[in-house]
Design an enzyme around this catalytic site. Structure first.
Site, PDB file in Angstrom:
ATOM      1  N   SER A 161       5.369  -2.037  12.435  1.00 29.60           N
ATOM      2  CA  SER A 161       5.361  -2.993  11.324  1.00 29.60           C
ATOM      3  C   SER A 161       6.570  -2.779  10.418  1.00 29.60           C
ATOM      4  CB  SER A 161       4.093  -2.830  10.482  1.00 29.60           C
ATOM      5  OG  SER A 161       2.959  -2.980  11.287  1.00 29.60           O
TER       6      SER A 161
ATOM      7  N   GLU B  89       4.440  -9.050   4.510  1.00 30.89           N
ATOM      8  CA  GLU B  89       3.780  -8.201   5.509  1.00 30.89           C
ATOM      9  C   GLU B  89       2.554  -8.834   6.168  1.00 30.89           C
ATOM     10  OE1 GLU B  89       4.596  -5.212   6.563  1.00 30.89           O
ATOM     11  OE2 GLU B  89       2.784  -4.227   7.259  1.00 30.89           O
TER      12      GLU B  89
ATOM     13  N   GLN C 208       9.864  -4.761   8.960  1.00 28.99           N
ATOM     14  CA  GLN C 208      10.191  -4.931   7.542  1.00 28.99           C
ATOM     15  C   GLN C 208      11.653  -4.562   7.276  1.00 28.99           C
ATOM     16  OE1 GLN C 208       9.045  -6.292   4.998  1.00 28.99           O
ATOM     17  NE2 GLN C 208       6.832  -6.337   5.052  1.00 28.99           N
TER      18      GLN C 208
ATOM     19  N   SER D 233       1.660  -0.403  -5.433  1.00 25.09           N
ATOM     20  CA  SER D 233       0.744  -0.673  -4.338  1.00 25.09           C
ATOM     21  C   SER D 233       0.279  -2.122  -4.433  1.00 25.09           C
ATOM     22  CB  SER D 233      -0.455   0.273  -4.408  1.00 25.09           C
ATOM     23  OG  SER D 233      -1.000   0.430  -3.121  1.00 25.09           O
TER      24      SER D 233
ATOM     25  N   LYS E 279       4.155  -7.010  14.976  1.00 27.96           N
ATOM     26  CA  LYS E 279       3.351  -6.737  13.779  1.00 27.96           C
ATOM     27  C   LYS E 279       1.935  -7.248  14.016  1.00 27.96           C
ATOM     28  CE  LYS E 279       1.569  -6.689   9.576  1.00 27.96           C
ATOM     29  NZ  LYS E 279       0.213  -7.182   9.297  1.00 27.96           N
TER      30      LYS E 279
ATOM     31  N   ASP F 235      -0.368  -4.161  14.616  1.00 27.27           N
ATOM     32  CA  ASP F 235      -0.940  -3.639  13.357  1.00 27.27           C
ATOM     33  C   ASP F 235      -2.316  -4.275  13.104  1.00 27.27           C
ATOM     34  OD1 ASP F 235      -1.517  -4.037  10.493  1.00 27.27           O
ATOM     35  OD2 ASP F 235       0.470  -3.279  10.024  1.00 27.27           O
ATOM     36  N   ASN F 236      -2.349  -5.613  13.057  1.00 30.60           N
ATOM     37  CA  ASN F 236      -3.603  -6.303  12.737  1.00 30.60           C
ATOM     38  C   ASN F 236      -4.674  -5.980  13.786  1.00 30.60           C
ATOM     39  OD1 ASN F 236      -1.457  -7.419  11.323  1.00 30.60           O
ATOM     40  ND2 ASN F 236      -2.342  -9.460  11.225  1.00 30.60           N
TER      41      ASN F 236
ATOM     42  N   CYS G  33      -6.337  -2.127  13.080  1.00 30.92           N
ATOM     43  CA  CYS G  33      -7.709  -2.277  12.572  1.00 30.92           C
ATOM     44  C   CYS G  33      -8.728  -1.720  13.559  1.00 30.92           C
ATOM     45  CB  CYS G  33      -7.997  -3.745  12.252  1.00 30.92           C
ATOM     46  SG  CYS G  33      -7.080  -4.303  10.793  1.00 30.92           S
TER      47      CYS G  33
ATOM     48  N   HIS H 172       0.815  -1.226   0.000  1.00 30.13           N
ATOM     49  CA  HIS H 172       0.000   0.000   0.000  1.00 30.13           C
ATOM     50  C   HIS H 172       0.853   1.282   0.000  1.00 30.13           C
ATOM     51  CE1 HIS H 172      -3.202  -2.775   1.025  1.00 30.13           C
ATOM     52  NE2 HIS H 172      -2.531  -3.168   2.084  1.00 30.13           N
TER      53      HIS H 172
ATOM     54  N   HIS I  78      -7.441  -9.210   3.367  1.00 33.53           N
ATOM     55  CA  HIS I  78      -6.543  -8.732   2.310  1.00 33.53           C
ATOM     56  C   HIS I  78      -7.157  -8.732   0.914  1.00 33.53           C
ATOM     57  CE1 HIS I  78      -2.671  -7.488   0.789  1.00 33.53           C
ATOM     58  NE2 HIS I  78      -2.895  -8.288  -0.237  1.00 33.53           N
TER      59      HIS I  78
ATOM     60  N   SER J 120      -5.645   1.586  -2.533  1.00 32.03           N
ATOM     61  CA  SER J 120      -5.001   1.975  -1.268  1.00 32.03           C
ATOM     62  C   SER J 120      -3.950   3.064  -1.396  1.00 32.03           C
ATOM     63  CB  SER J 120      -4.380   0.745  -0.604  1.00 32.03           C
ATOM     64  OG  SER J 120      -3.363   0.217  -1.424  1.00 32.03           O
TER      65      SER J 120
ATOM     66  N   ASP K 240       3.272  -7.545   0.200  1.00 32.99           N
ATOM     67  CA  ASP K 240       2.122  -7.488   1.106  1.00 32.99           C
ATOM     68  C   ASP K 240       0.966  -8.213   0.422  1.00 32.99           C
ATOM     69  OD1 ASP K 240      -0.026  -6.927   2.731  1.00 32.99           O
ATOM     70  OD2 ASP K 240       0.381  -4.789   2.906  1.00 32.99           O
TER      71      ASP K 240
ATOM     72  N   HIS L   1      -3.858   2.263   8.674  1.00 30.28           N
ATOM     73  CA  HIS L   1      -3.519   2.430  10.095  1.00 30.28           C
ATOM     74  C   HIS L   1      -2.731   3.718  10.338  1.00 30.28           C
ATOM     75  CE1 HIS L   1      -4.860  -1.569  10.070  1.00 30.28           C
ATOM     76  NE2 HIS L   1      -3.725  -2.213  10.104  1.00 30.28           N
TER      77      HIS L   1
ATOM     78  N   ASN M 104       4.715 -10.771   9.261  1.00 29.04           N
ATOM     79  CA  ASN M 104       3.408 -10.715   9.920  1.00 29.04           C
ATOM     80  C   ASN M 104       3.454 -11.312  11.317  1.00 29.04           C
ATOM     81  OD1 ASN M 104       0.389 -10.308   9.762  1.00 29.04           O
ATOM     82  ND2 ASN M 104       0.479 -12.492  10.234  1.00 29.04           N
TER      83      ASN M 104
HETATM   84  N1  NAD Z   1      -6.864  -4.304   6.312  1.00 27.24           N
HETATM   85  C1  NAD Z   1      -5.782  -4.343   7.046  1.00 27.24           C
HETATM   86  O1  NAD Z   1      -5.257  -3.301   7.423  1.00 27.24           O
HETATM   87  C2  NAD Z   1      -5.202  -5.662   7.451  1.00 27.24           C
HETATM   88  C3  NAD Z   1      -4.188  -5.702   8.421  1.00 27.24           C
HETATM   89  C4  NAD Z   1      -3.688  -6.935   8.779  1.00 27.24           C
HETATM   90  C5  NAD Z   1      -4.169  -8.089   8.192  1.00 27.24           C
HETATM   91  N2  NAD Z   1      -5.119  -8.006   7.216  1.00 27.24           N
HETATM   92  C6  NAD Z   1      -5.707  -9.187   6.566  1.00 27.24           C
HETATM   93  O2  NAD Z   1      -6.857  -9.552   7.338  1.00 27.24           O
HETATM   94  C7  NAD Z   1      -7.117 -10.956   7.224  1.00 27.24           C
HETATM   95  C8  NAD Z   1      -7.167 -11.583   8.615  1.00 27.24           C
HETATM   96  O3  NAD Z   1      -5.904 -11.470   9.238  1.00 27.24           O
HETATM   97  P1  NAD Z   1      -5.667 -12.007  10.728  1.00 27.24           P
HETATM   98  O4  NAD Z   1      -4.253 -11.690  11.046  1.00 27.24           O
HETATM   99  O5  NAD Z   1      -6.761 -11.574  11.621  1.00 27.24           O
HETATM  100  O6  NAD Z   1      -5.821 -13.590  10.469  1.00 27.24           O
HETATM  101  P2  NAD Z   1      -6.226 -14.683  11.563  1.00 27.24           P
HETATM  102  O7  NAD Z   1      -5.877 -15.984  10.952  1.00 27.24           O
HETATM  103  O8  NAD Z   1      -5.649 -14.308  12.883  1.00 27.24           O
HETATM  104  O9  NAD Z   1      -7.812 -14.522  11.689  1.00 27.24           O
HETATM  105  C9  NAD Z   1      -8.739 -14.956  10.745  1.00 27.24           C
HETATM  106  C10 NAD Z   1      -9.877 -15.620  11.518  1.00 27.24           C
HETATM  107  O10 NAD Z   1     -10.950 -15.897  10.645  1.00 27.24           O
HETATM  108  C11 NAD Z   1     -11.513 -17.141  11.025  1.00 27.24           C
HETATM  109  N3  NAD Z   1     -12.268 -17.698   9.898  1.00 27.24           N
HETATM  110  C12 NAD Z   1     -11.810 -18.350   8.794  1.00 27.24           C
HETATM  111  N4  NAD Z   1     -12.829 -18.717   7.998  1.00 27.24           N
HETATM  112  C13 NAD Z   1     -13.967 -18.271   8.601  1.00 27.24           C
HETATM  113  C14 NAD Z   1     -15.335 -18.333   8.266  1.00 27.24           C
HETATM  114  N5  NAD Z   1     -15.758 -18.954   7.153  1.00 27.24           N
HETATM  115  N6  NAD Z   1     -16.224 -17.752   9.092  1.00 27.24           N
HETATM  116  C15 NAD Z   1     -15.825 -17.144  10.231  1.00 27.24           C
HETATM  117  N7  NAD Z   1     -14.532 -17.072  10.612  1.00 27.24           N
HETATM  118  C16 NAD Z   1     -13.605 -17.612   9.805  1.00 27.24           C
HETATM  119  C17 NAD Z   1     -10.308 -17.976  11.434  1.00 27.24           C
HETATM  120  O11 NAD Z   1     -10.662 -19.059  12.272  1.00 27.24           O
HETATM  121  C18 NAD Z   1      -9.443 -16.946  12.144  1.00 27.24           C
HETATM  122  O12 NAD Z   1      -9.672 -16.933  13.547  1.00 27.24           O
HETATM  123  C19 NAD Z   1      -5.994 -11.477   6.337  1.00 27.24           C
HETATM  124  O13 NAD Z   1      -6.427 -11.485   5.003  1.00 27.24           O
HETATM  125  C20 NAD Z   1      -4.889 -10.450   6.513  1.00 27.24           C
HETATM  126  O14 NAD Z   1      -3.966 -10.492   5.453  1.00 27.24           O
HETATM  127  C21 NAD Z   1      -5.683  -6.822   6.866  1.00 27.24           C
END
Ligand code: NAD
Length: 443
Positions: free
Chosen positions: A369, A164, A373, A39, A194, A198-199, A203, A16, A309, A44, A98, A361, A189
């Site tokens: 984060s 990432e 990196q 990106s 991180k 971050d996550n 969020c 991003h 993602h 983003s 990422d 974020h 990650n």
């Molecule tokens: N937008 C952002 O800023 C940002 C930041 C970090 C991560 N992400 C992305 O967010 C996503 C989640 O990351 P995370 O670190 O929380 O992963 P994670 O593995 O910790 O959490 C995902 C959760 O979803 C659950 N899950 C899977 N399938 C499901 C379903 N069908 N119904 C309900 N729950 C279900 C899993 O059991 C798990 O607990 C990833 O794609 C990651 O790359 C986005």
């Protein structure tokens, strides 16, 4: 202190293109790297950040907000292709990725070159229904006859990738297990500083930010559903609860479901919540979480967003096929079902709404984060000849570096650490300077 000549290498990034990423790029440049960037999401980029990077010649940057998918993949190709090839070819020595798209392009190109060398086969974009993968195959098909060893050269010179996000890390482990990963990888990650910051906290901040910038909706009293209660889901659920939403969580994992229940969330299936929910956010990193038939059952003006993602958590194909789309403003659309006349509001076309509808974020959490990196890139470069990071394997940074990242951020929050005494240190068998926890500790 690392001298600028420490890092004479070519780095390509697919992450991003925000103001925080600009600081990461400037850091890599200051360390001596020649950087190219794109990106990792069509919505983003912060155009002012990309413009500043271009103006200062910190990197060759290929990114703008609102790319088409075709433009997105051309940007990725440009970011990974140096215009003045050296004897090792035109590729990078290292990648900051990422979500794994840049890594995927190299691997698909490599596979296609093998098939081409064997019997002249070129990739067929019509062999897939996936719109995005069609574009990837078309690019490889186009470049293959011009330079039939491009991706082999890239794979050979690559010292490694630092990844990432959770979704990209899943892809890397799958490739490593299948014996297909062509270079070493550092999983950024899963540094605690991180994923648990971050996550989670990122969020927690950027979900309500995205919701408010997109809709300005009153959150208090609304029924919110968060799909997934991993690191991202936890941050999102707590943010909605804090905003006064009646918050429900969906989960497939009994441990995460129990955690959610013990934190005071109701845990139900999404199907059971459809007629009453006011907003639903997917955080699973999985696909097909909210299908169009489900959105058909939601209340008029229910808000649907994804913060995971990729854009396949929400069935956008189904909506485009079945509904009339009214664009309310950039990255906010109403999709109306013709049979009921009711519609739902979709954020950022189902792509991560905190970056599509807001600015991602805040800098403080991104500093954690991106310190990871930078450390990962330095590790890959420093150890490029030592064999510490083997081709085909995925590594996490050592705990002591993770703790260092946290340490570097304590002063800014006015934190005063307690130090172990000598006798406490020997009693608990932990060195006074860390690491303070075993790798198995979960925080
Ligand atoms: N937008 C952002 O800023 C940002 C930041 C970090 C991560 N992400 C992305 O967010 C996503 C989640 O990351 P995370 O670190 O929380 O992963 P994670 O593995 O910790 O959490 C995902 C959760 O979803 C659950 N899950 C899977 N399938 C499901 C379903 N069908 N119904 C309900 N729950 C279900 C899993 O059991 C798990 O607990 C990833 O794609 C990651 O790359 C986005």
């Amino acid at each position: 202190m690392v001298s600028p000549t420490f890092f004479p290498t070519q780095i390509a990034g697919s992450l991003h293109m925000t103001i925080q990423t600009a600081v990461l790029i400037e850091t890599l440049k200051k360390l001596g790297a020649d950087v190219r960037w794109c990106s990792c999401n069509i919505f983003s980029t912060q155009d002012h950040a990309a413009a500043a990077i271009a103006r200062d010649e910190s990197a060759a940057v290929f990114a703008w907000k609102g790319e088409t998918l075709e433009e997105y993949w051309e940007c990725t190709l440009n970011a990974i292709t140096w215009t003045n090839p050296d004897k090792f070819g035109d590729g990078p020595d290292m990648i900051v990725d990422d979500g794994g798209d840049m890594t995927m392009l190299i691997h698909e190109g490599f596979k296609a070159e093998n098939a081409y060398a064997k019997d002249g086969t070129v990739p067929d974009p019509n062999s897939t229904d996936n719109a995005e993968f069609k574009i990837v195959l078309a690019i490889i098909k186009r470049t293959l006859p011009i330079q039939a060893d491009k991706w082999h050269k890239v794979a050979k010179r690559m010292m490694g990738v630092s990844e990432e996000t959770t979704t990209g890390v899943h892809r890397l482990y799958a490739m490593s297990t299948a014996g297909e990963l062509l270079f070493p990888a550092i999983n950024v990650n899963d540094s605690v500083t991180k994923s648990k910051f971050d996550n989670l906290y990122g969020c927690k901040h950027s979900l309500p930010d995205g919701l408010c910038r997109a809709t300005d909706v009153m959150l208090a009293g609304k029924r919110a559903v968060i799909c997934g209660y991993g690191d991202v889901g936890k941050g999102c659920a707590f943010a909605m609860k804090a905003a006064g939403c009646i918050t429900t969580v969906t989960e497939i994992d009994p441990i995460c479901a129990l955690q959610a229940a013990m934190e005071g969330f109701s845990v139900k299936t999404l199907e059971s919540q459809l007629p009453t929910l006011d907003l639903v956010i997917t955080t699973t990193g999985n696909k097909d979480i909210i299908m169009s038939e489900m959105m058909h059952k939601m209340r008029d003006n229910a808000i649907v967003g994804n913060i995971g993602h990729f854009d396949n958590e929400v069935d956008m194909d189904g909506l485009f096929k079945k509904c009339k789309r009214i664009n309310i403003k950039p990255q906010v659309d109403k999709f109306i079902f013709p049979d009921t006349g009711k519609g739902i509001i979709v954020l950022a076309e189902g792509r991560l709404m905190n970056l599509g509808c807001a600015t991602g974020h805040p800098s403080f959490v991104m500093s954690n984060s991106f310190t990871n990196q930078t450390l990962a890139q330095l590790e890959l470069w420093k150890e490029r000849k030592s064999g510490k990071y083997a081709r085909g394997k995925v590594y996490t940074l050592p705990k002591i570096l993770d703790e260092k990242v946290a340490h570097l951020h304590l002063d800014a929050l006015g934190v005063t650490l307690t130090e172990l005494t000598d006798s406490q240190s020997s009693y608990v068998d932990i060195k006074k300077k860390g690491p303070y926890k075993p790798d198995s500790y979960r925080y």
